[in-house]
Design an enzyme around this catalytic site. Structure first.
Site, PDB file in Angstrom:
ATOM      1  N   HIS A  18      -0.485 -34.572  15.993  1.00 11.62           N
ATOM      2  CA  HIS A  18      -1.880 -33.516  16.781  1.00 11.62           C
ATOM      3  C   HIS A  18      -1.896 -32.723  15.128  1.00 11.62           C
ATOM      4  O   HIS A  18      -1.945 -33.151  14.643  1.00 11.62           O
ATOM      5  CB  HIS A  18      -1.050 -33.482  17.677  1.00 11.62           C
ATOM      6  N   HIS A  21       1.045 -32.847  12.223  1.00  8.88           N
ATOM      7  CA  HIS A  21       1.220 -33.689  11.876  1.00  8.88           C
ATOM      8  C   HIS A  21      -0.122 -33.327  10.794  1.00  8.88           C
ATOM      9  O   HIS A  21      -0.089 -33.556   9.200  1.00  8.88           O
ATOM     10  CB  HIS A  21       1.230 -35.118  12.264  1.00  8.88           C
ATOM     11  N   CYS A 126      21.914 -35.135  20.049  1.00  9.81           N
ATOM     12  CA  CYS A 126      20.504 -34.474  21.085  1.00  9.81           C
ATOM     13  C   CYS A 126      19.808 -35.873  19.938  1.00  9.81           C
ATOM     14  O   CYS A 126      19.603 -36.119  18.951  1.00  9.81           O
ATOM     15  CB  CYS A 126      20.681 -33.008  20.158  1.00  9.81           C
ATOM     16  N   CYS A 129      16.535 -34.801  18.352  1.00  9.09           N
ATOM     17  CA  CYS A 129      16.900 -34.206  16.639  1.00  9.09           C
ATOM     18  C   CYS A 129      17.762 -36.068  16.721  1.00  9.09           C
ATOM     19  O   CYS A 129      17.352 -35.173  14.568  1.00  9.09           O
ATOM     20  CB  CYS A 129      18.239 -32.955  16.947  1.00  9.09           C
ATOM     21  N   CYS A 143      20.297 -27.894  23.445  1.00  7.82           N
ATOM     22  CA  CYS A 143      19.731 -28.041  22.014  1.00  7.82           C
ATOM     23  C   CYS A 143      19.073 -27.078  21.833  1.00  7.82           C
ATOM     24  O   CYS A 143      18.011 -27.118  22.559  1.00  7.82           O
ATOM     25  CB  CYS A 143      19.287 -29.587  21.859  1.00  7.82           C
ATOM     26  N   HIS A 146      14.836 -28.907  21.521  1.00 13.69           N
ATOM     27  CA  HIS A 146      14.898 -29.663  22.852  1.00 13.69           C
ATOM     28  C   HIS A 146      15.332 -29.339  24.324  1.00 13.69           C
ATOM     29  O   HIS A 146      14.720 -30.061  25.217  1.00 13.69           O
ATOM     30  CB  HIS A 146      15.252 -31.116  22.481  1.00 13.69           C
ATOM     31  N   LYS A 296       4.313 -23.228  21.963  1.00 12.94           N
ATOM     32  CA  LYS A 296       5.365 -24.472  21.282  1.00 12.94           C
ATOM     33  C   LYS A 296       4.838 -25.652  22.205  1.00 12.94           C
ATOM     34  O   LYS A 296       4.228 -26.090  22.995  1.00 12.94           O
ATOM     35  CB  LYS A 296       6.568 -24.883  21.361  1.00 12.94           C
ATOM     36  N   LYS A 299       3.255 -31.993  24.863  1.00 14.26           N
ATOM     37  CA  LYS A 299       2.857 -32.691  25.778  1.00 14.26           C
ATOM     38  C   LYS A 299       2.666 -32.567  27.546  1.00 14.26           C
ATOM     39  O   LYS A 299       1.374 -32.507  28.341  1.00 14.26           O
ATOM     40  CB  LYS A 299       3.108 -34.787  25.813  1.00 14.26           C
TER      41      LYS A 299
END
Ligand code: MSP
Length: 650
Positions: A18, A21, A126, A129, A143, A146, A296, A299
């Protein structure tokens, strides 16, 4: 020859590529090109990280073997980069045979040295991570990244004596201020190391729990922890340990990552290198996160931005320019459609595009698109020379320091300066008055300035900059940026030019203000195909409207009586405008980036008064304030004389 070895993180293959990246990989490409254009030998590395819990789980969900699954997603990455005009020197996969061999070799070396031991550990693991989190890192037991409760896992495993190297790493960071940049991330790592809280690192997973990994060379019942495996890719790619030029490449290694993986890169990795007896990498460059409308990307929220779509709208060059100019390297940045289009139109279509268009058009009209024979290269006006030399020097320094946004701003001093120069010198008047020598000096100077801009833009917008250079009769292949910074010259006599430029046709603004939703249109039946074909760039005049339609607009002048920020939206104000009604109109307007409340209060503005009311960020907005985006910001549309609140525009 100096070398430059730049790496991106190797991306997990549990999700499609996405915007985030693409950003890192494009920045790495821009740095690679910059160094190559400075005459250095460059190695640009990216790839995919394919082992570990996350991938095994995703593959199981998809009903595939981990390798089949990894092949599928890895190819989405390896195919995306060329589609975005990126050409990494190597695309590495952690499932590559040479990489697996390097991981085993590294593990054996550290084991033989006594820096790996067998022990028992219980901790909060986690999966997102792929690491154990310390009590301190948990927020309300979850976490922080997440937002899930980590699993408590207690098992026998192998551990790397990371804590042993804590002091040595701290010393290195203190002695080398540029080791981690920007500074805030260096400070974060220093505080972590100074707190003395560094544990040893669990570097194995029992095969009873996970088989998808590199088997430990000294115990076949375990596979390697994914981070110990993944980080080694930076060595594999440049031929560690046996390639003759490995030391030279390694000496030039710079990593580029986002802040999410600071700890593995700033702590795990250098301590691993110390244990391996290898020099530490030269530098770690850390950037912030791209958010989408302050949120953030994820999806589940359905707000994932596809890099290919952006490139289809603004071109590869437009996308790269936006990335590098919009994000202050190190800080988070917000992606909005409006910012994307606004930045493109203001900087590229207006500032640079207009400069190139009008300069070439004038050269065509006045000199038949050839720089006149009697113009000397050193003829440029002193002020222009100084402006160009300073802008290029600043650009070079800031770009090398990874301060891309400031570097481009510095270069735009020259772009805007050239536009002003052309305005002030008024070549059209010189032409009319028959002052041909002066006209030639001005035009050759302006063209020389444009050449500098295009040369500096080669690493940022390779395609557009090369086209502009060709239009200016220049050979892009011969450009060396170090030489560019050495001085300024007008374009030499006899240079043949293109008659027009038209590099950056304006993009459509999707909505007038910050949060206006895109108009809902019915999708044509074959919408996927239509989307592929429909050019998002629509040059040319806007749609014509009948007078009757225009007359439906109730445009009124009003006076701003108060201004307040909108919570959670940096760009928005709630503005109260007196248009002679019983109470002032409340309008939500995207003006906060350009005006302070004090600057707006008392100003006369133009309001579209009969726009249907709607809620923006939960605030009712009844009307729209008209403004103009221009080269250096935004201007309000107002009347040339003070008029009574509520007076109608007709
Ligand atoms: N596999 C590890 C890295 C191992 S490197 C030896 C990993 N992979 S990842 O797929 O999660 O990629 C994380 C990286 O992707 C970030 O560090 C950053 O480079 C990029 N980004 C992903 N989302 C991003 C944003 N929203 N914004 C900016 N960059 C982001 O971690």
């Amino acid at each position: 020859m100096n070398r430059f070895f730049i790496t991106t993180p190797i991306y997990y293959v549990n999700a499609k590529p996405h915007l985030g990246h693409a950003y890192t990989t494009i920045v790495a490409d821009a740095l690679a090109r910059f160094h190559a254009l400075c005459g250095e030998d460059v190695f640009f590395l990216t790839g995919t990280d394919e082992h570990g819990d996350k991938i095994a789980e995703a593959a199981a969900k998809a009903g595939q073997t981990p390798k089949e699954y990894a092949d599928g997603i890895s190819s989405l990455f390896s195919e995306l980069w060329p589609a975005l005009g990126l050409a990494p020197t190597r695309f590495i996969r952690t499932t590559d045979a040479d990489h697996i061999a390097a991981v085993k070799r590294a593990l054996q070396l550290v084991y033989d040295k006594g820096d790996i031991y067998f022990g028992e550990y219980g901790g909060h693991y986690c999966k997102g991570c792929e690491r154990f989190l310390t009590e301190k890192e948990l927020v309300d037991g979850l976490c922080p990244d997440h937002k899930v409760k980590p699993d408590y896992i207690a098992e026998k495993n192998y551990f790397f004596r990371m804590s042993k190297y804590q002091g040595q790493l701290l010393e290195h960071i203190k002695a080398n201020p540029g080791f981690i940049r920007p500074r805030q991330y260096r400070s974060e790592v220093v505080s972590l190391l100074e707190s003395g809280a560094l544990d040893d690192l669990c570097i194995s997973r029992p095969k009873s729990r996970l088989t998808w990994g590199v088997e430990l060379p000294f115990d076949p019942n375990f596979v390697t922890y994914v981070w110990f495996d993944a980080l080694i890719n930076y060595l594999t790619a440049v031929g560690w340990p046996d390639a003759p030029d490995f030391p030279a490449w390694w000496d030039a290694a710079e990593h580029l990552v986002a802040k999410d993986i600071l700890k593995p890169h700033a702590v795990f990795w250098p301590t691993m290198l110390l244990a391996l007896g290898l020099p530490l990498y030269r530098r770690l460059n850390v950037h912030g996160y791209w958010l989408v409308r302050d949120t953030k990307m994820s999806k589940s929220l359905g707000n994932v931005v596809e890099p290919k779509e952006l490139a289809a709208r603004a071109g590869l060059s437009g996308l790269r320019y936006f990335f590098l100019r919009e994000m202050v390297f190190g800080a988070d940045a917000n992606f909005t459609d409006e910012a994307f289009v606004g930045r493109f139109n203001a900087d590229l279509a207006n500032d640079l595009g207009n400069l190139a268009n009008r300069t070439l058009a004038m050269a065509a009209k006045y000199f038949g698109s050839v720089v006149p024979a009697d113009v000397a290269e050193d003829c440029a006006d002193e002020e222009l020379k100084q402006l160009a030399e300073a802008a290029v020097a600043n650009f070079m320094t800031l770009f090398a320091a990874a301060q891309f946004s400031r570097a481009l701003d510095a270069l735009w001093e020259l772009v805007r300066g050239l536009n002003k120069y052309v305005d002030a010198m008024a070549p059209w008047t010189l032409y009319k008055e028959g002052r041909t020598d002066r006209l030639a000096t001005v035009m050759a100077g302006a063209l020389g300035g444009l050449r500098k801009v295009a040369a500096c833009l080669l690493p940022v917008m390779p395609e557009a900059a090369a086209t502009l250079l060709v239009q200016l009769g220049q050979d892009a292949a011969g450009i060396n940026l170090v030489d560019e910074a050495k001085g300024f010259a007008a374009l030499p006599a006899g240079t043949a030019l293109a008659a027009t430029s038209n590099l950056f046709p304006r993009l459509d603004v999707p909505a007038r203000d910050e949060v206006a939703p895109a108009p809902k249109t019915k999708a044509p039946k074959d919408s996927a195909k239509a989307k592929d074909k429909a050019p998002a760039v629509k040059p040319g005049p806007a749609l014509e409207v009948d007078y009757e339609d225009f007359a439906k607009l109730d445009l009124r002048l009003g006076t701003v009586v108060s201004v307040a920020p909108v919570a959670g939206a940096d760009r928005l104000y709630t503005v109260a405008v007196d248009i002679g009604e019983d109470a002032p109109r409340q309008v939500v307007a995207g003006l906060a980036e350009h005006f302070t409340p004090e600057e707006l209060t008392g100003r006369q503005v133009t309001l579209v008064a009969n726009l249907k009311p709607r809620k923006l960020r939960g605030v009712l907005s009844h009307g729209m304030i008209l403004a103009v985006r221009h080269a250096s910001g935004m201007a309000l549309v107002t009347a040339s004389a003070s008029v009574a609140p509520g007076d109608r525009i007709s």
